[in-house]
Design a protein around this motif. Structure first.
Motif, short mmCIF file in Angstrom:
data_model
loop_
_atom_site.label_atom_id
_atom_site.label_comp_id
_atom_site.label_asym_id
_atom_site.label_seq_id
_atom_site.Cartn_x
_atom_site.Cartn_y
_atom_site.Cartn_z
N GLU A 296 49.22 14.93 66.02
CA GLU A 296 48.91 14.91 64.58
C GLU A 296 47.43 14.65 64.35
O GLU A 296 46.81 15.23 63.47
N ARG B 89 45.56 17.76 64.89
CA ARG B 89 45.75 18.69 63.78
C ARG B 89 44.86 18.30 62.59
O ARG B 89 44.17 19.14 62.03
N SER C 130 51.56 22.24 64.88
CA SER C 130 52.45 21.54 63.96
C SER C 130 53.45 20.67 64.70
O SER C 130 53.83 20.95 65.83
N LEU C 131 53.87 19.62 64.03
CA LEU C 131 54.87 18.72 64.59
C LEU C 131 56.18 19.47 64.80
O LEU C 131 56.91 19.22 65.75
N TYR D 56 44.86 7.69 62.85
CA TYR D 56 45.38 8.11 64.15
C TYR D 56 44.50 7.59 65.28
O TYR D 56 44.99 7.17 66.33
#
Lengths: 341, 282
Positions: free
Chosen positions: A122, A125, A245-246, B261
């Motif tokens: 993530e 991304r 994408s997840l 993150y």
């Protein structure tokens, strides 16, 4: 006829059918579906190297798909490097990334690794979506890249029609299956198996479990990135939401898990069973019942995990062996060796 | 906002602390809670916060039976595994089923409560403007955390839960029904997700994939605060919430996400047991 002969015959038959299929099947739609099926089988098989044999749960493999796709695309669009070369570079980058995630997390148990892989993919991304330029490389933010279909030819990894892609991905799939077979019979494979099943016992025997897992992770992410390049060259359009994408990460993991982690045939079987479900439910119910294929996925996953934790390959292998027994006429007196997996 | 992240993470950390598994379906449970709250408010016309009396029991039993029917068989099958990965996988399956079932039934559109008494209400606090529903969210988070803490420390069931979380075999030898404990713990975790959902509903849109946002944030927060630590979950939530609200003053909002993150991976490298985690074997 012996068991081995039958196995060999069946494998050859499957191979001949797989290679001959494009000669019979002319519809580009079905070829497209088949190509995606092989691609997913490839993804899940390389996922299986770490997710199956090493006994951990990586849920961020889309990050490696993305690294592979982006690296080769950027190198070929902006620097004129052949995607074949970019594919290798992307693979190496992905392997480095894989080791970086594995380094802190493989020493810990269970969930940490799964969480770290999700956060990593993530994070990648979000980065790609926000950065337009990374040093001298243009990343193009959320809009991604459209690869213009010019310079068609083998060197540029670009073809007219679907057949060449079909054969490329088929060869890749066979390659990764052979590689997995080789690994599963090697010392590393046994180390991984031991470390996945009983880490304490394996460590007590002097196996460096964390190191074995790291090697598996590097190989898995390298192989996944190679297919990322294929994806970019096949669809000619990549953007962060499609390749990093997840959903992609989860789909890869799901298919492998339903098929059967830790076996060679399992992930391929999973793709064989589930890809058509998702394709056809999207074609026929996509407009009226959105998300139906994901409900099916989830339900199948839950049921398989409860009733067949080793995946669907186990009962099917058993059935196959029983079928062979019948053909040969052997009685099952414990002498039958169930080698095929 | 941070305290609501904290509330979501609280449920996760309770479930992890006892069952030793990350509940990947937690965001979906939050989503379910939001839909329950939404329909409760729409049908009965109650004040949003009073819908708690409907949402909490509904969510508790939802979690209770989810664990009883779906997850228990796996624990029974894998008795000697300490952190069964299979359970993670199953909860992921539950996540997909819940999210897409909601999509199928209620459609993809965003919903919000009409004629909401709390929408856009602010109070002035010196120079700051604080949104009233968010303030209530903070209060709810603190009260819930305190209540859960009290329950774990003082009641008989709470003691049983703690005993099971330390060593489930020893606990079951002492006559504790570990599966019942799991059911109750899962129910409590789900109920806190319900509370988080109720505090969210007045100012947040409701849609089938709303859980995913909170899911991943929740994972980050529980690792940041230390898996299994109640105080850590709330504090971790507040830290993440602060980063997200202060960050955009200095950079574009999406960048703060990247920072979150990054922080997560940093914590994993430097102190994997989290800020308040116990430093044994995981």
């Amino acid at each position: 006829m012996t068991r081995q002969n039958i196995n060999r015959f069946a494998l050859t038959l499957v191979g001949v059918v797989a290679f001959g299929l494009p000669l019979v099947l002319r519809s580009p739609t079905y070829l497209h579906i088949l190509i995606l099926l092989y691609l997913y089988a490839y993804f899940t098989t390389s996922w299986n190297l770490v997710g199956g044999f090493a006994g951990v749960l990586p849920l961020g493999h889309a990050a490696f798909v993305g690294i592979g796709a982006y690296t080769s695309t950027i190198l070929s669009l902006q620097y004129g490097v052949s995607p074949w070369l970019g594919m290798i570079v992307g693979g190496i980058l992905a392997a480095i990334a894989g080791v970086l995630i594995g380094l802190p997390t493989f020493k810990m148990r269970g969930a940490y690794f799964a969480l770290a892989t999700i956060a990593f993919s993530e994070g990648i991304r979000v980065m790609v979506e926000n950065i337009d330029y990374l040093g001298p490389f243009k990343l193009n933010g959320p809009s991604g890249f459209q690869i213009p279909p010019k310079n068609i030819g083998l060197v540029n990894y670009m073809f007219i029609g679907k057949e060449p892609y079909y054969y490329i991905v088929l060869v890749m799939l066979i390659g990764v299956l052979a590689f997995t077979y080789f690994i599963s019979r090697s010392k590393l494979g046994y180390y991984l198996n031991a470390g996945g099943e009983e880490p304490e016992a394996a460590m007590a025997l002097g196996i460096n479990v964390a190191r074995a897992k790291l090697i598996a992770m590097a190989m898995s992410s390298f192989l996944t990135a190679l297919a990322g390049t294929f994806y970019a060259q096949f669809t000619l359009y990549i953007h962060p939401k499609s390749v990093i994408s997840l959903d992609l990460s989860f789909e890869i993991a799901f298919i492998a898990l339903i098929g059967g982690r830790g076996s060679i045939a399992g992930p391929v079987l999973g793709a064989l069973l589930l890809r058509p479900v998702s394709d056809f439910s999207r074609i026929y119910f996509g407009a009226t019942l959105p998300g139906l294929h994901l409900i099916i996925f989830g339900t199948v996953l839950v049921l398989v995990m409860i009733y067949q934790p080793r995946g669907l390959q186990e009962p099917l292998t058993r059935a196959y062996n029983r079928l062979l027994d019948k053909i040969i006429g052997q009685t099952a007196q414990g002498k039958v060796r169930h080698e095929y997996s | 906002m941070g305290s609501i992240y904290g509330l979501t993470a609280l449920g996760l950390t309770i479930i992890f602390g006892v069952l030793k598994v990350i509940n990947f379906a937690h965001g979906s449970l939050l989503m379910v809670g939001m839909y329950v709250a939404y329909w409760a408010i729409v049908f009965t016309g109650l004040h949003p916060y009073i819908s708690l009396i409907i949402v909490v029991p509904v969510m508790y039993f939802f979690g209770f039976y989810l664990q009883d029917i779906v997850i228990k068989p796996i624990f029974k099958a894998e008795k000697d595994v300490r952190e069964p990965i299979t359970v993670i996988i199953v909860t992921t399956g539950v996540w997909y089923i819940l999210d897409n079932l909601t999509l199928l039934i209620f459609g993809p559109q965003y919903r919000g409560i009409q004629d909401n008494p709390l929408r856009g209400k602010m109070i002035e606090f010196g120079e700051m403007m604080i949104s009233v529903p968010k303030l209530w969210g903070f209060v709810a988070a603190v009260i819930t955390a305190a209540a859960v803490y009290w329950f774990f420390q003082k009641t008989r069931m709470g003691r049983a839960i703690r005993a099971t979380s330390l060593d489930r075999e020893a606990a079951s030898l002492m006559g504790i029904n570990q599966f019942k404990v799991y059911n109750v713990a899962f129910g409590i975790g789900t109920a806190t997700a319900g509370i988080a959902a109720v505090t969210l509903v007045p100012f947040y849109n409701i849609f089938p994939t709303v859980g995913v946002l909170f899911d991943i944030k929740g994972f980050i927060i529980v690792v940041l605060g230390g898996l299994g630590s109640i105080g850590g979950a709330i504090l971790g939530g507040i830290i993440i919430g602060l980063i997200e609200s202060i960050g955009p003053q200095f950079m574009t909002a999406t960048w703060t996400e990247a920072i979150v993150y990054g922080l997560f991976l940093l914590v994993l490298f430097v102190k994997p047991s989290g800020l308040f985690g116990v430093k044994y074997d995981w």
